[in-house]
Design a protein around this motif. Sequence first.
Motif, PDB file in Angstrom:
ATOM      1  N   LEU A  37       0.742  -1.139   0.002  1.00  0.00           N
ATOM      2  CA  LEU A  37       0.009   0.151   0.103  1.00  0.00           C
ATOM      3  C   LEU A  37       0.830   1.246  -0.012  1.00  0.00           C
ATOM      4  N   GLU A  38       0.802   2.085  -1.063  1.00  0.00           N
ATOM      5  CA  GLU A  38       1.783   3.183  -1.115  1.00  0.00           C
ATOM      6  C   GLU A  38       1.799   3.823   0.045  1.00  0.00           C
ATOM      7  N   ASP A  39       0.426   4.419   0.270  1.00  0.00           N
ATOM      8  CA  ASP A  39       0.337   5.245   1.390  1.00  0.00           C
ATOM      9  C   ASP A  39       1.075   4.744   2.748  1.00  0.00           C
ATOM     10  N   THR A  43       5.380  -2.969   0.847  1.00  0.00           N
ATOM     11  CA  THR A  43       5.546  -3.578  -0.371  1.00  0.00           C
ATOM     12  C   THR A  43       5.436  -5.025  -0.379  1.00  0.00           C
ATOM     13  N   ASN A  47      -2.025  -6.001  -3.991  1.00  0.00           N
ATOM     14  CA  ASN A  47      -1.437  -4.922  -3.982  1.00  0.00           C
ATOM     15  C   ASN A  47      -2.731  -3.949  -3.597  1.00  0.00           C
ATOM     16  N   ASP A  99      -3.680  -0.816  -3.428  1.00  0.00           N
ATOM     17  CA  ASP A  99      -3.784   0.146  -4.226  1.00  0.00           C
ATOM     18  C   ASP A  99      -4.503  -0.270  -5.742  1.00  0.00           C
ATOM     19  N   GLU A 100      -4.058  -1.214  -5.963  1.00  0.00           N
ATOM     20  CA  GLU A 100      -4.720  -1.797  -7.406  1.00  0.00           C
ATOM     21  C   GLU A 100      -6.069  -2.320  -7.081  1.00  0.00           C
ATOM     22  N   GLN A 117      -9.046  -0.007  -5.544  1.00  0.00           N
ATOM     23  CA  GLN A 117      -9.211   1.330  -6.218  1.00  0.00           C
ATOM     24  C   GLN A 117     -10.771   1.170  -6.542  1.00  0.00           C
ATOM     25  N   LEU A 128      -8.505   3.098   4.145  1.00  0.00           N
ATOM     26  CA  LEU A 128      -8.372   2.282   3.071  1.00  0.00           C
ATOM     27  C   LEU A 128      -8.978   2.903   2.029  1.00  0.00           C
ATOM     28  N   VAL A 162      -7.004   6.418   0.868  1.00  0.00           N
ATOM     29  CA  VAL A 162      -5.856   6.264   0.210  1.00  0.00           C
ATOM     30  C   VAL A 162      -5.843   5.335  -1.042  1.00  0.00           C
ATOM     31  N   SER A 163      -7.016   4.490  -1.336  1.00  0.00           N
ATOM     32  CA  SER A 163      -7.084   3.746  -2.711  1.00  0.00           C
ATOM     33  C   SER A 163      -7.969   4.412  -3.720  1.00  0.00           C
ATOM     34  N   ARG A 164      -8.480   5.659  -3.327  1.00  0.00           N
ATOM     35  CA  ARG A 164      -9.509   6.081  -4.286  1.00  0.00           C
ATOM     36  C   ARG A 164      -9.084   6.185  -5.571  1.00  0.00           C
TER      37      ARG A 164
END
Length: 363
Positions: free
Chosen positions: A293-295, A299, A305, A307-308, A311, A358, A361-363
């Motif tokens: 999660l990038e925020d 890793t 993942n 973030d993907e 989304q 979550l 940050v994943s919008r």
Amino acid sequence: MGVPQEDADGGDDRGHLPQLLAIGVVASIIGVVLALLIDWWPALASREGKQIDTLYDWLLVVSVPIFVLVVTVVLYCVWRFRVRPGQEHLDGPPMHGNTRLEVIWTTVPALILLALCTYAYVVLDDIEDAKGDSSLQVRVVGEQFTWTFFYRNPEGGREIASNRLYLPTSTQTLFRVQTKDVLHDFYVPAFRLKIDAVPGITTNFKATTLQRPGTYPVVCAELCGLGHAVMRQTATVMPEQDFEDWLAERAAEGGGGAGAAGGAACEGSGPATPDGAALFTADATRCGQCHALEDAGTTASIGPNLDESLQGRDEAYIRRGIVEPDADIADGYQPGIMPPNYEDTLRPEEVDALVTYLQEVSR
Ligand code: CUA
């Protein structure tokens, strides 16, 4: 061996013995000193572990010289009796049995084994027989792939569940170990104690913490499926008063809730509004150990993942992903890896905080 024979050099076999013995003794002493100097174990955190460490040292003292002697004899013979130019077609001297030697090399190892087994048995018996009433009982429940620790509620309500093992210092605890699915093995290396979690029965052991607050790993020591390697949690040994405060706080909240985000529980402060970002990487959830999660700056690739996969997803989808992880599995991933117990071990506010975080940050 056996009847003295002329060896390849034309010397007497027995002439090698003093030389061999001298090399062996020196090598053994070096081996034992080195073996005892090595830190084989993590820092000790239980009284029972002292006996195990002493037993381990004795095993080294006895077994290292045997290993070193055998290797010395093998290497010495390879070097000393190697084939020299012109001897390629010679047969070695004929060998005969030696009854006395066979009796010795059977009896001596048997006696050493018997002595070590007796010693190990006495230590085991002593630890299992631990005197004194355990003032604390923790029910440890394994499942693919997490441990949940249940404490008696001092106020008599439902058991207090935690994803982190909290223990007071200088206290004997009785661990009652169970599993919801397959075999696991409850292991706290710093305690030097482990026991299988066996479906259908309760196994147990007692461990007495030392006056040594700190955090120690809790692991699963039985291959239990794809997520076995991530079945790792933390034991926090804390001063007795802090522990009492933590328990009272959890009891006041009505049982559930890991509440360890940001370590607030250790400081004994009241339940603050949970911070989703802190929870994501906290021991209570360990989300960041499996998900990128990038925020959060994580890793890991054991799970999707986020973030993907999150989304554009709505709140209900994210919530289901946390409390019912097997309901919808992302392509390329297996069900049953993510702990299914977050609804029990997190407080409702904590689940809410994670969902909100979550989604943001994943919008
Ligand atoms: Cu549970 Cu390995």
